[in-house]
Design an enzyme around this catalytic site. Structure first.
Site, PDB file in Angstrom:
ATOM      1  N   GLU A 170      73.016 -98.249 -19.192  1.00  0.00           N
ATOM      2  CA  GLU A 170      73.336 -99.161 -20.228  1.00  0.00           C
ATOM      3  C   GLU A 170      74.717 -99.498 -20.015  1.00  0.00           C
ATOM      4  OE1 GLU A 170      71.610 -99.706 -22.630  1.00  0.00           O
ATOM      5  OE2 GLU A 170      70.030 -98.034 -23.056  1.00  0.00           O
TER       6      GLU A 170
HETATM    7  C1  LIG Z   1      66.664 -94.360 -14.291  1.00  0.00           C
HETATM    8  C2  LIG Z   1      66.943 -95.747 -14.541  1.00  0.00           C
HETATM    9  C3  LIG Z   1      66.307 -96.405 -15.597  1.00  0.00           C
HETATM   10  C4  LIG Z   1      66.905 -97.777 -16.052  1.00  0.00           C
HETATM   11  N1  LIG Z   1      66.345 -98.429 -17.127  1.00  0.00           N
HETATM   12  C5  LIG Z   1      66.676 -99.863 -17.083  1.00  0.00           C
HETATM   13  C6  LIG Z   1      65.639-100.696 -18.151  1.00  0.00           C
HETATM   14  O1  LIG Z   1      65.108-100.160 -18.811  1.00  0.00           O
HETATM   15  N2  LIG Z   1      66.056-101.922 -18.103  1.00  0.00           N
HETATM   16  C7  LIG Z   1      66.993-102.578 -17.240  1.00  0.00           C
HETATM   17  O2  LIG Z   1      66.927-103.746 -17.253  1.00  0.00           O
HETATM   18  N3  LIG Z   1      67.642-101.871 -16.340  1.00  0.00           N
HETATM   19  C8  LIG Z   1      67.496-100.397 -16.175  1.00  0.00           C
HETATM   20  N4  LIG Z   1      68.218 -99.606 -15.302  1.00  0.00           N
HETATM   21  C9  LIG Z   1      69.220-100.277 -14.537  1.00  0.00           C
HETATM   22  C10 LIG Z   1      70.694 -99.766 -14.835  1.00  0.00           C
HETATM   23  O3  LIG Z   1      71.169-100.455 -15.939  1.00  0.00           O
HETATM   24  C11 LIG Z   1      71.443-100.216 -13.878  1.00  0.00           C
HETATM   25  O4  LIG Z   1      71.350 -99.649 -12.565  1.00  0.00           O
HETATM   26  C12 LIG Z   1      73.028-100.304 -13.794  1.00  0.00           C
HETATM   27  O5  LIG Z   1      73.453-101.382 -14.651  1.00  0.00           O
HETATM   28  C13 LIG Z   1      73.904-100.343 -12.594  1.00  0.00           C
HETATM   29  O6  LIG Z   1      73.483-101.405 -11.841  1.00  0.00           O
HETATM   30  P1  LIG Z   1      73.239-101.031 -10.196  1.00  0.00           P
HETATM   31  O7  LIG Z   1      72.299 -99.991  -9.925  1.00  0.00           O
HETATM   32  O8  LIG Z   1      72.696-102.403  -9.448  1.00  0.00           O
HETATM   33  O9  LIG Z   1      74.904-100.725  -9.792  1.00  0.00           O
HETATM   34  P2  LIG Z   1      75.794-101.708  -9.050  1.00  0.00           P
HETATM   35  O10 LIG Z   1      75.994-102.693 -10.164  1.00  0.00           O
HETATM   36  O11 LIG Z   1      75.460-102.282  -7.732  1.00  0.00           O
HETATM   37  O12 LIG Z   1      77.002-100.571  -9.180  1.00  0.00           O
HETATM   38  C14 LIG Z   1      76.974 -99.928  -7.946  1.00  0.00           C
HETATM   39  C15 LIG Z   1      78.631 -99.161  -8.318  1.00  0.00           C
HETATM   40  O13 LIG Z   1      79.730-100.067  -8.443  1.00  0.00           O
HETATM   41  C16 LIG Z   1      80.289-100.413  -9.467  1.00  0.00           C
HETATM   42  N5  LIG Z   1      80.678-101.696 -10.064  1.00  0.00           N
HETATM   43  C17 LIG Z   1      79.968-102.480 -10.199  1.00  0.00           C
HETATM   44  N6  LIG Z   1      80.531-103.931 -10.438  1.00  0.00           N
HETATM   45  C18 LIG Z   1      81.649-103.210 -10.701  1.00  0.00           C
HETATM   46  C19 LIG Z   1      83.145-103.958 -11.090  1.00  0.00           C
HETATM   47  N7  LIG Z   1      83.020-105.168 -11.466  1.00  0.00           N
HETATM   48  N8  LIG Z   1      84.057-103.278 -11.337  1.00  0.00           N
HETATM   49  C20 LIG Z   1      84.055-102.137 -10.910  1.00  0.00           C
HETATM   50  N9  LIG Z   1      83.300-101.202 -10.539  1.00  0.00           N
HETATM   51  C21 LIG Z   1      81.922-102.052 -10.362  1.00  0.00           C
HETATM   52  C22 LIG Z   1      79.457 -99.592 -10.625  1.00  0.00           C
HETATM   53  O14 LIG Z   1      79.994 -98.912 -11.596  1.00  0.00           O
HETATM   54  C23 LIG Z   1      78.781 -98.648  -9.660  1.00  0.00           C
HETATM   55  O15 LIG Z   1      79.345 -97.281  -9.671  1.00  0.00           O
HETATM   56  C24 LIG Z   1      67.850 -98.476 -15.016  1.00  0.00           C
HETATM   57  C25 LIG Z   1      68.494 -97.815 -14.014  1.00  0.00           C
HETATM   58  C26 LIG Z   1      67.889 -96.370 -13.770  1.00  0.00           C
HETATM   59  C27 LIG Z   1      68.649 -95.615 -12.596  1.00  0.00           C
END
Ligand SMILES: Cc1cc2nc3c(=O)[nH]c(=O)nc-3n(C[C@H](O)[C@H](O)[C@H](O)COP(=O)(O)OP(=O)(O)OC[C@H]3O[C@@H](n4cnc5c(N)ncnc54)[C@H](O)[C@@H]3O)c2cc1C
Length: 615
Positions: free
Chosen positions: A425
Site C-alpha cells: 500500500e
Molecule cells: C506480500 C506482498 C503483497 C503485495 N500485494 C500487491 C497487490 O495485491 N497488488 C499490487 O499491485 N502490488 C502488490 N504488492 C507490491 C507492493 O505494493 C510493492 O512491493 C511496493 O509498492 C514496493 O515496491 P517494490 O517492492 O518494487 O520496492 P521499490 O519501489 O523498489 O522500493 C525499494 C526501497 O526503495 C524505497 N524507495 C523507492 N522509491 C523511493 C523514493 N522515491 N524515495 C525514497 N525511497 C524510495 C522504498 O521505500 C523501499 O524501501 C505486494 C507486495 C508484497 C511483498
C-alpha cells in the site's frame, strides 16, 4: 449474525443516519488540522459505536474464531483452496459486502463501520490480507470507477464472494514508481478488444482471483489505463505462490498476460485514467491498513498480558515486574493513541461522503472522492499504524521470551506477518514523503492557509512563548501543547521552504523530519480530544487511566517533535538561524515533567487485572 440480520440492522442504520445528519459537526479539510483546532464534540470516538456496529464487529470476531483460529495451521500455509473457501464462507455471512451499496448486493455500511470490520479482521493473520485485498483493492476499483454494466456484472458477485478480486499494479520494474509499468494494451483491428501483454508481480489473491483490475498503458500512452480482466480469459497465466517471510497463507504470485483479448467494454474508467484510479484506490487501501493493523495490535496485547500473567519466574508472574509492566503499558499507549486518529478521520470521511451525495454525486464517486480527499491522514495512519504494530508485536515476542521465538505459538506468526505492512500500500518511505508533500500541495491549492500562518509565526520567532495561561484546565493545557507542536511544524515549513525554495521536496530527510512532527501532532491531538470526550460521556471516574495514556503520549511526543525539528534545523540552517530556531522549538515542545513510571504502572495494572484489552 447472518445476512438477514445485517439487512434488518440496515433499517436501524437509516434511522440513526437521519438523526446523525442533524448533528452540526465542524470538519476540517485534509491537513487543515495543522492550522485549525476543533472541539472534542466534533470528533467521533470508538466509544460511540452503536449497537449495529458492535454486532457486526462481533460477527467478524465469531467468524475468526470459527474459521480462522480453529484452522490456524492452514491459515499460515500456502493453501489456495483453503483461503479461497474461507473467503467464500465470509461472503456467505455477508462480510464481503460491507462496503458495497445494497443495489450491488452489499450492505452499504458507513466508512466507520468498514474501518471497524477491517480492524476486527486484522487479527486474522493471512486471512486478513486475503480479505482486505478482496474487499478493498480487489473490488472497489470496479465499484468506484465502473459503469453500471460493469458494476452489475462484477461487483454484485464480488460482494457475495461468488467472485474473488485482485489488484494488479506492481511489475518487476514498477514498484513505488507505479506509473513505470510496461504492460501494454493495443486495440484489435476490429476494435472489439484490447490485446494485453505484460507481467505483474506480488499480486495478492493471484492464485484464485476470478477478476483482476489490471493497469496497463494503451499504445504509447504516458499514463496508465485500467482494465477488468477475468482469470479465464485465454492468455492469463498465474505462477505458483512466492515463498515469503510471513502471511504465508495469503496467495501472492506473478501473473503473465500473453495476448489476452480484453473486451473493449472492460476498460475501467476512461483511457489514461488508470493512474488516478490506482492512486485513489491506494489512498483507500492505506487508510484501511491503519485500522487493520490496529486489530492485530490489540490481539498481540491480549497475547502479551495473558502470557505475562501466566508465566512465572523467580516465583512470581512476570507481569509483576516493572520492566514487563513498562512494555505492556507502552503497547496500550501506542495502540490506544493511533486508534483515536483512525476513527476520527473515518467519521470525517463519512461526513464528506454524505456531503458529496447530497450534492448529487454518484455513491461510488462520493466514496472515493471523500477517501482520496483525506490523503494526508491516510498516509499518517498507514505509517504510524504499521510501525505501532511492529513495535507491539516485537514486545509481545519479547514478553514471551524463548516461547515467542517458537513456531508453536501464534506470536511468531504475528511477528512475521506484521512486517509486510510497512511495504505494501505504498512503502512507509513513500508515505512519509506523502504526509508532508500532500499537506503542502493542498495548502498551495488553496485548501487552507498553511504558508500564511507559517510566515506569521516565523516573523515572530524572537517573541515565541509557550502560551501558558494561569489557571488553565487539564485539557486546555493539552490543547495548548498540541497547538505548540503545530507551531513548531509551521516554523520548520516556513524556514525550510525559504531555504530550499523549489528544491524543498527533493530534501527527503527534511521532509521526513516534518512528517514525523506532523504525525505525532495529529495522533496526540486526536488522543487528547478523545480523552476529553470520554470524560464528557462517562464522567471523571472513568478517566484516570485515559489521562495517564494521554500524559505519557504527550510527554513522549514532545521529545519526538523536538528531536525531528533539531535533526532538520541542524541539517540546513545557518548557525545564527539555527540558534533562534532551536530556542523557539525548545519553548514550543516544553511539557511538564510527569512521573511516567507510575503512569505506565497504572495503565499496566488495568491491563493485568482485566487480563485482556479493555480500553
Ligand atoms: C506480500 C506482498 C503483497 C503485495 N500485494 C500487491 C497487490 O495485491 N497488488 C499490487 O499491485 N502490488 C502488490 N504488492 C507490491 C507492493 O505494493 C510493492 O512491493 C511496493 O509498492 C514496493 O515496491 P517494490 O517492492 O518494487 O520496492 P521499490 O519501489 O523498489 O522500493 C525499494 C526501497 O526503495 C524505497 N524507495 C523507492 N522509491 C523511493 C523514493 N522515491 N524515495 C525514497 N525511497 C524510495 C522504498 O521505500 C523501499 O524501501 C505486494 C507486495 C508484497 C511483498
Amino acid at each position: 449474525m447472518t445476512i438477514n440480520n445485517i439487512k434488518k440492522l440496515n433499517i436501524y442504520r437509516k434511522i440513526i443516519n437521519l438523526y446523525s445528519k442533524m448533528e452540526n459537526r465542524k470538519i476540517l479539510k485534509s491537513g487543515e488540522f495543522l492550522i485549525n483546532e476543533i472541539d472534542s464534540k466534533d470528533i467521533f470516538i470508538p466509544e460511540e459505536f452503536n449497537d449495529e456496529q458492535k454486532m457486526i464487529a462481533q460477527t467478524c470476531s465469531d467468524f475468526l474464531q470459527a474459521e480462522v483460529y480453529s484452522n490456524i495451521a492452514k491459515v499460515d500455509t500456502p493453501d489456495r483452496e483453503f483461503m479461497k473457501n474461507t473467503l467464500k464462507k465470509s461472503g456467505q455471512l455477508g462480510l464481503l459486502g460491507i462496503s458495497i451499496p445494497e443495489e450491488y448486493g452489499g450492505f452499504g455500511q458507513s466508512f466507520v463501520t468498514q474501518m471497524l470490520v477491517s480492524e476486527i479482521v486484522g487479527a486474522g493473520y493471512s486471512f486478513s490480507v486475503a480479505f482486505m485485498a478482496h474487499c478493498g483493492i480487489g473490488t472497489l476499483p470496479i465499484m468506484y470507477y465502473g459503469n453500471e454494466e460493469q458494476r452489475q456484472k462484477y461487483v454484485t458477485k464480488l460482494a457475495t464472494g461468488e467472485f474473488v478480486g485482485a489488484y494488479c499494479l506492481t511489475e518487476p520494474g514498477a514498484g513505488s514508481d507505479a506509473n513505470a509499468g510496461k504492460t501494454n494494451a493495443k486495440l484489435s483491428e476490429d476494435g472489439k478488444y484490447y490485446i494485453l501483454n505484460g507481467q505483474k508481480m506480488w499480486i495478492t489473491n493471484a492464485g484464485f482471483a476470478d477478476v483482476q483490475t489490471v493497469f496497463a498503458k494503451i499504445d504509447n500512452d504516458r499514463v496508465l489505463s485500467a482494465f477488468i480482466v477475468e482469470r479465464n480469459f485465454p492468455g492469463v497465466v498465474v505462477n505458483p505462490d512466492e515463498h515469503k517471510l510471513g502471511i504465508k497463507g495469503s496467495s501472492t504470485a506473478q501473473i503473465f498476460y500473453n495476448d489476452v483479448k480484453v473486451p473493449v467494454e472492460n476498460l475501467l474508467g476512461k483511457r489514461g485514467e488508470g493512474f488516478r484510479i490506482a492512486l485513489s484506490i491506494l489512498h483507500m487501501g492505506r487508510i484501511k491498513l491503519g485500522s487493520n493493523v490496529l486489530g492485530a495490535a490489540k490481539k498481540d496485547i491480549i497475547d502479551s498480558v495473558k502470557y505475562a500473567n501466566e508465566r512465572k519466574q523467580f516465583g512470581v508472574a512476570i507481569s509483576t515486574f516493572g520492566a514487563i509492566k513498562h512494555k505492556l503499558a507502552e503497547q496500550v499507549i501506542k495502540t490506544f493513541s493511533i486508534e483515536s486518529a483512525i476513527y476520527r478521520v473515518s467519521k470525517d470521511i463519512d461526513d464528506l461522503m454524505d456531503k458529496y451525495k447530497t450534492e448529487g454525486c454518484d455513491k461510488g464517486k462520493a466514496s472515493i472522492d471523500a477517501i482520496s480527499h483525506y490523503a494526508v491522514e491516510a498516509a499518517i495512519l498507514k505509517v504510524y499504524g504499521s510501525e505501532v504494530l511492529n513495535y507491539v508485536i516485537d514486545e509481545t515476542l519479547q514478553i514471551h521470551g524463548g516461547m515467542g521465538y517458537s513456531a508453536e505459538l501464534d506470536v511468531e506468526k504475528g511477528y512475521r506477518d506484521s512486517r509486510i505492512n510497512r511495504i505494501f500500500e505504498g512503502t512507509n518511505e513513500i508515505n512519509r514523503l506523502l504526509v508532508t508533500d500532500t499537506a503542502m500541495k493542498r495548502a498551495m491549492k488553496g485548501d487552507f492557509d498553511l504558508f500564511g500562518e507559517a510566515e506569521k509565526i516565523y516573523s515572530n520567532l524572537d517573541k515565541i512563548t509557550d502560551g501558558k495561561v494561569a489557571g488553565e484546565s487539564y485539557y486546555q493545557e493539552k490543547q495548548r501543547i498540541v497547538k505548540n507542536f503545530k507551531k513548531a511544524v509551521l516554523l520548520l515549513i516556513h524556514s525550510a521552504s525559504k531555504h530550499f525554495d523549489k528544491k524543498f521536496v527533493e530534501e527527503q530527510e527534511i521532509m521526513n523530519s516534518l512528517a514525523e512532527m506532523i504525525m505525532e501532532t495529529y495522533v496526540s491531538e486526536s488522543l487528547a480530544l478523545r480523552v476529553e470526550k470520554i470524560e464528557g460521556m462517562k464522567g471523571i471516574s472513568a478517566i484516570p487511566v485515559y489521562k495517564d495514556i494521554l500524559d505519557v503520549n504527550i510527554y513522549d511526543a514532545a521529545e519526538k517533535v523536538r528531536k525531528a525539528a533539531h535533526d532538520a534545523i541542524y541539517s540546513y540552517a545557518s548557525a545564527s538561524d539555527a540558534t533562534k530556531l532551536v530556542k523557539a522549538i525548545g519553548i514550543l515542545t516544553a511539557v511538564p515533567g510527569i512521573n511516567v513510571k507510575d503512569a505506565r504502572r497504572r495503565i499496566a495494572a488495568k491491563l493485568i487485572e482485566d487480563n485482556t484489552y479493555k480500553f
